[in-house]
Design an enzyme around this catalytic site. Sequence first.
Site, PDB file in Angstrom:
ATOM      1  N   GLU A  49       9.684 -12.508 -12.744  1.00 34.40           N
ATOM      2  CA  GLU A  49       8.850 -11.494 -12.071  1.00 34.40           C
ATOM      3  C   GLU A  49       8.316 -10.448 -13.031  1.00 34.40           C
ATOM      4  O   GLU A  49       7.321  -9.798 -12.729  1.00 34.40           O
ATOM      5  CB  GLU A  49       9.588 -10.840 -10.913  1.00 34.40           C
ATOM      6  CG  GLU A  49      10.819 -10.051 -11.273  1.00 34.40           C
ATOM      7  CD  GLU A  49      11.429  -9.375 -10.049  1.00 34.40           C
ATOM      8  OE1 GLU A  49      10.701  -9.012  -9.124  1.00 34.40           O
ATOM      9  OE2 GLU A  49      12.646  -9.204 -10.035  1.00 34.40           O
TER      10      GLU A  49
ATOM     11  N   LYS B  82       7.025  -3.259  -4.561  1.00 33.55           N
ATOM     12  CA  LYS B  82       8.431  -2.846  -4.565  1.00 33.55           C
ATOM     13  C   LYS B  82       9.069  -3.084  -3.209  1.00 33.55           C
ATOM     14  O   LYS B  82      10.207  -3.509  -3.118  1.00 33.55           O
ATOM     15  CB  LYS B  82       8.546  -1.365  -4.924  1.00 33.55           C
ATOM     16  CG  LYS B  82       9.979  -0.856  -4.990  1.00 33.55           C
ATOM     17  CD  LYS B  82      10.780  -1.570  -6.046  1.00 33.55           C
ATOM     18  CE  LYS B  82      12.226  -1.169  -6.077  1.00 33.55           C
ATOM     19  NZ  LYS B  82      13.024  -2.016  -6.971  1.00 33.55           N
TER      20      LYS B  82
ATOM     21  N   TRP C  19      -2.954  -2.467  -1.506  1.00 37.40           N
ATOM     22  CA  TRP C  19      -2.483  -3.775  -1.989  1.00 37.40           C
ATOM     23  C   TRP C  19      -3.206  -4.765  -1.084  1.00 37.40           C
ATOM     24  O   TRP C  19      -2.886  -4.889   0.095  1.00 37.40           O
ATOM     25  CB  TRP C  19      -0.968  -3.844  -1.829  1.00 37.40           C
ATOM     26  CG  TRP C  19      -0.300  -5.023  -2.456  1.00 37.40           C
ATOM     27  CD1 TRP C  19      -0.075  -5.239  -3.782  1.00 37.40           C
ATOM     28  CD2 TRP C  19       0.266  -6.143  -1.768  1.00 37.40           C
ATOM     29  NE1 TRP C  19       0.588  -6.417  -3.967  1.00 37.40           N
ATOM     30  CE2 TRP C  19       0.820  -7.007  -2.753  1.00 37.40           C
ATOM     31  CE3 TRP C  19       0.369  -6.516  -0.442  1.00 37.40           C
ATOM     32  CZ2 TRP C  19       1.460  -8.192  -2.449  1.00 37.40           C
ATOM     33  CZ3 TRP C  19       1.021  -7.697  -0.117  1.00 37.40           C
ATOM     34  CH2 TRP C  19       1.536  -8.535  -1.122  1.00 37.40           C
TER      35      TRP C  19
ATOM     36  N   ARG D 269       4.772   0.682  -6.275  1.00 36.58           N
ATOM     37  CA  ARG D 269       4.787  -0.191  -5.090  1.00 36.58           C
ATOM     38  C   ARG D 269       3.833  -1.352  -5.246  1.00 36.58           C
ATOM     39  O   ARG D 269       3.862  -2.292  -4.462  1.00 36.58           O
ATOM     40  CB  ARG D 269       4.428   0.613  -3.848  1.00 36.58           C
ATOM     41  CG  ARG D 269       5.433   1.667  -3.455  1.00 36.58           C
ATOM     42  CD  ARG D 269       4.838   2.640  -2.440  1.00 36.58           C
ATOM     43  NE  ARG D 269       4.474   2.010  -1.209  1.00 36.58           N
ATOM     44  CZ  ARG D 269       5.276   1.914  -0.135  1.00 36.58           C
ATOM     45  NH1 ARG D 269       6.503   2.395  -0.226  1.00 36.58           N
ATOM     46  NH2 ARG D 269       4.885   1.358   0.973  1.00 36.58           N
TER      47      ARG D 269
ATOM     48  N   ASN E  56      -1.480   1.322   6.133  1.00 38.72           N
ATOM     49  CA  ASN E  56      -0.599   0.259   5.599  1.00 38.72           C
ATOM     50  C   ASN E  56      -0.317  -0.671   6.762  1.00 38.72           C
ATOM     51  O   ASN E  56      -0.104  -0.213   7.877  1.00 38.72           O
ATOM     52  CB  ASN E  56       0.755   0.845   5.143  1.00 38.72           C
ATOM     53  CG  ASN E  56       0.637   1.643   3.868  1.00 38.72           C
ATOM     54  OD1 ASN E  56      -0.445   1.719   3.289  1.00 38.72           O
ATOM     55  ND2 ASN E  56       1.737   2.227   3.439  1.00 38.72           N
ATOM     56  N   GLY E  57      -0.270  -1.974   6.499  1.00 38.74           N
ATOM     57  CA  GLY E  57       0.073  -2.920   7.562  1.00 38.74           C
ATOM     58  C   GLY E  57      -1.078  -3.885   7.806  1.00 38.74           C
ATOM     59  O   GLY E  57      -2.027  -3.956   7.021  1.00 38.74           O
TER      60      GLY E  57
ATOM     61  N   LYS F 199      14.516 -12.295 -12.423  1.00 41.30           N
ATOM     62  CA  LYS F 199      14.158 -11.151 -13.284  1.00 41.30           C
ATOM     63  C   LYS F 199      13.148 -11.583 -14.345  1.00 41.30           C
ATOM     64  O   LYS F 199      12.140 -10.943 -14.568  1.00 41.30           O
ATOM     65  CB  LYS F 199      15.404 -10.598 -13.968  1.00 41.30           C
ATOM     66  CG  LYS F 199      16.291  -9.735 -13.107  1.00 41.30           C
ATOM     67  CD  LYS F 199      15.784  -8.358 -12.875  1.00 41.30           C
ATOM     68  CE  LYS F 199      15.179  -8.025 -11.575  1.00 41.30           C
ATOM     69  NZ  LYS F 199      15.620  -8.519 -10.335  1.00 41.30           N
TER      70      LYS F 199
ATOM     71  N   HIS G 230      22.296 -33.897 -11.679  1.00 40.45           N
ATOM     72  CA  HIS G 230      21.548 -34.475 -10.552  1.00 40.45           C
ATOM     73  C   HIS G 230      20.050 -34.267 -10.704  1.00 40.45           C
ATOM     74  O   HIS G 230      19.321 -34.287  -9.715  1.00 40.45           O
ATOM     75  CB  HIS G 230      22.042 -33.847  -9.240  1.00 40.45           C
ATOM     76  CG  HIS G 230      23.497 -34.069  -8.988  1.00 40.45           C
ATOM     77  ND1 HIS G 230      24.036 -35.300  -8.707  1.00 40.45           N
ATOM     78  CD2 HIS G 230      24.540 -33.209  -9.058  1.00 40.45           C
ATOM     79  CE1 HIS G 230      25.350 -35.184  -8.556  1.00 40.45           C
ATOM     80  NE2 HIS G 230      25.689 -33.931  -8.769  1.00 40.45           N
TER      81      HIS G 230
ATOM     82  N   CYS H 258       0.842  -1.202   0.000  1.00 37.99           N
ATOM     83  CA  CYS H 258       0.000   0.000   0.000  1.00 37.99           C
ATOM     84  C   CYS H 258       0.879   1.254   0.000  1.00 37.99           C
ATOM     85  O   CYS H 258       2.025   1.228   0.399  1.00 37.99           O
ATOM     86  CB  CYS H 258      -0.854   0.028   1.254  1.00 37.99           C
ATOM     87  SG  CYS H 258      -1.828  -1.444   1.495  1.00 37.99           S
TER      88      CYS H 258
ATOM     89  N   GLU I 113      19.441 -14.937 -10.084  1.00 38.76           N
ATOM     90  CA  GLU I 113      18.916 -13.584 -10.258  1.00 38.76           C
ATOM     91  C   GLU I 113      18.332 -13.411 -11.655  1.00 38.76           C
ATOM     92  O   GLU I 113      17.267 -12.821 -11.837  1.00 38.76           O
ATOM     93  CB  GLU I 113      20.024 -12.566  -9.993  1.00 38.76           C
ATOM     94  CG  GLU I 113      19.770 -11.155 -10.455  1.00 38.76           C
ATOM     95  CD  GLU I 113      18.543 -10.491  -9.837  1.00 38.76           C
ATOM     96  OE1 GLU I 113      17.951 -11.050  -8.898  1.00 38.76           O
ATOM     97  OE2 GLU I 113      18.163  -9.412 -10.351  1.00 38.76           O
TER      98      GLU I 113
END
Length: 608
Positions: A488, A603, A74, A27, A100-101, A485, A504, A2, A481
């Site tokens: 996402e 974010k 969010w 965000r 937020n939270g 990338k 393996h 949020c 990484e």
Amino acid sequence: MCGIVCYVGSKPAKPILLKGLKQLEYRGYDSSGFAIQNGDQIECHRAAGKIAELEKKLNGLDIKGSMGIAHTRWATHGEPTEENAHPHRDNDENVFVIHNGIIENFYALKKRLEKDGVVFRSETDTEVLAHLISLNFDGSLSEAVRKTMSQVEGTFGMAVINRRSPGEIVIARRGSPLIIGVSEDGHFAASDVAAMVRYTNKVVHLQDNELATLTREDFSMSTAQAKPVERSAETVEWRAEDTELNGFPHYMLKEIYEQPETIKNAMRGRLETGEGVPKLGGIMPVWDRLKECRHMVIVACGTSYYAGCVGRYIFEKLTEIDVDVELASEFRYRKLNFAPNTFVIAISQSGETADTLAAIREAKRKGASLLGIVNVVGSSISRETEAGVYNHAGPEIGVASTKIFTSQLTILVLLAILLGRHQNLSLTEGVEVIHALEALSDQVGTVLSQANHIEAIAEKYFNYNNWLFLGRKYNYPIAMEGALKLKEISYIHAEGYPAGEMKHGPIALISPEMPTVAIVPRDEMYEKMISNIQEVKSRRGPVIAITTLGDDRIKEIADDVIEIPPTLSFLNPILAAVACQLLSYYCANFLNRDIDMPRNLAKSVTVE
Ligand code: AGP
């Protein structure tokens, strides 16, 4: 996550709040809303979806008032609908709250309030705050908020206005960041500097269990126990244009192209080439302990964690220090027994990642010393670590971390040289590494100059649904990484794997439908990587090789090649990362993804 934006001052609030919300879009969110107060009248508008949906509802409305609160949500509790969008209000429509939270005892509070006749209109935890503050109001909005803070459990960054308290915004914080902005035209509050940097770069960070009352002329802070708090404003380095696209189609691409500059910024004023000993002023408060340290634990999440994984190899190469790297979300639940003088290093762009914050708090409880490598000045992690190094990379708006990753790696090299030069690293070796660092910016520019070539490779493969990334030693974390990338921002499934693990299991996956990105610079792992590439090719798997400039042998084996300039083996990850960033960016672009705001992502993950 949020986003919160608030303003009280001499200017009309609506444009400031809407512009602020747009700066927070990165965000991640799924609905938005605002409430603007004009005298004892409050006008509230909310909409599901993007901010454009909210603006559509405002078309032609002349909303007066120079004070208001605004929010991007969010969803955590309840669908992303208009009714669940913030601000939430009490039944008499006096108190309006954005938050937020997570209020962890909201269910018990809701049941108790409903028993007292309160009618709930949303599925959110936030709504209990509006009802409680209204019930606690007895002439002072800040006292009503203070009392409410004592009644709720969990985390909040909240902002409140009240029809009966014109001219006042009250904000309160426990676990979700809130920053006050100070300007001649009034006062701001936001969850992120980006929302107000266009109007001021003078900020004051609210800390946990503190609240503040903002008016046009002033602001005052106090603790949840009503103890006054005085804190001077800090000046952030960020400028308004840092949060603009400046002609790029996406913030992510802009930030990929900023890397020659941000790598320089990571080293600016820190390279003491003469003695091969960098200067890192931010760690001086703990230097006497740090230089004797022989065991470190790096804790981080996501891309920052992969930076730490490269960091382990860098410290192994340049120092006598034994380094572990832990996912913060796992580390915090471990039974920790630190050797004496252990340092825990938190790596975090936002400085607000809940898991990383919780991990360092646990490490501190268990006696470790704390360092931070953080981008956001004054963020929670930067304040809760004893010392650290700032990236000085400016705001990273794209949800996918790019410039910060290479900045983190650069700082890890600087830290390793500094410590190594107080151990067994010779002056010559230190100077050699510093000279290699000084060449990095131009070398990143060389990788960027291949953007069209990399875009053509992306065009060839963006329709493949499963990718494999392989690397060894320093480049194994880059395989992880690179896969992250791609995942996402393009939503293509990708796995990063240590190339030695192929036999393996993963080799069973190889097929013509599964491209493999092999990170195979001319380093000590080259021959083994060539064998891995041949194993893939012999099963007709397409191979995209990221290799050192001029490597003709790879061109005979791989289907496509991206070349990076030659450098020291432990600096290859920085250059290979840039190639992976561009590859994933172009794949996502061909797939028309929402590159700066990928679905479901945020974010800064300030909830657990
Ligand atoms: C990286 O592209 C992701 N956006 C994510 O993994 C991120 O690195 C992670 O959430 C850690 O964030 P931090 O660096 O702000 O702590």
